[in-house]
Design a protein around this motif. Structure first.
Motif, short mmCIF file in Angstrom:
data_model
loop_
_atom_site.label_atom_id
_atom_site.label_comp_id
_atom_site.label_asym_id
_atom_site.label_seq_id
_atom_site.Cartn_x
_atom_site.Cartn_y
_atom_site.Cartn_z
N UNK A 175 0.69 -1.15 -0.06
CA UNK A 175 -0.08 0.03 0.09
C UNK A 175 0.81 1.35 0.06
N UNK A 176 0.37 2.47 -0.71
CA UNK A 176 1.07 3.47 -0.67
C UNK A 176 0.41 4.44 0.15
N UNK A 177 1.06 5.50 0.77
CA UNK A 177 0.26 6.16 1.70
C UNK A 177 0.94 7.62 1.56
N UNK A 231 -4.53 6.55 1.43
CA UNK A 231 -4.16 5.40 1.11
C UNK A 231 -4.50 5.03 -0.21
N UNK A 232 -3.66 4.20 -1.06
CA UNK A 232 -3.90 3.47 -2.14
C UNK A 232 -4.88 2.27 -1.88
N UNK A 233 -5.21 1.65 -3.07
CA UNK A 233 -5.85 0.63 -2.72
C UNK A 233 -5.40 -0.83 -2.50
N UNK A 234 -3.88 -0.79 -2.74
CA UNK A 234 -3.11 -1.97 -2.52
C UNK A 234 -2.81 -2.59 -3.74
N UNK A 235 -1.94 -3.27 -3.78
CA UNK A 235 -1.36 -4.16 -4.90
C UNK A 235 -0.71 -5.29 -4.56
N UNK A 236 -1.04 -6.53 -4.98
CA UNK A 236 -0.37 -7.84 -4.50
C UNK A 236 0.92 -8.05 -5.16
#
Length: 115
Positions: A94-96, A105-110
């Motif tokens: 996650x980026x913040x 916050x970003x949505x997240x990337x796997x």
């Protein structure tokens, strides 16, 4: 309206590399601190790296020498270059963007590191 759009995750073999991107809209990432975090199931969210407005950078001990955080102010995008990836790096990243008074916050990337 502030949005952080993450991309660049995927499946990579141990020793491989990935570059994560965090594209911001509605704010200038150059004016604030950007951090990258990661979280695996059942574990605490971990701060991986961050970069300040004055371009100071820091890293968690677990990624020092392997990961590099940067930003491209013209593109209003932050990056996390990940080299020499290990299976223990498998997480959602996650980026913040944050200051003392707000955070986005970003949505997240796997990211999956596996043979």
């Amino acid at each position: 309206q502030v949005q952080l759009e993450e991309s660049g995750g995927g499946l990579v073999q141990p020793g491989g590399s990935l570059r994560l991107s965090c594209a911001a809209s509605g704010m200038r990432v150059s004016l604030y601190t950007m951090g990258w975090y990661r979280q695996a199931p059942g574990k605490q969210r971990e701060l991986v790296a961050w970069i300040t407005r004055s371009s100071w950078t820091n890293y968690a001990d677990s990624v020092k020498g392997r990961f590099t955080i940067s930003r491209d102010n013209a593109k209003n995008t932050g990056y996390l270059q990940m080299n020499s990836l290990e299976p223990e790096d498998t997480d959602i990243y996650y980026c913040k963007v944050f200051s003392s008074s707000f955070e986005y916050w970003g949505q997240g990337t796997q990211v999956t590191v596996s043979s």
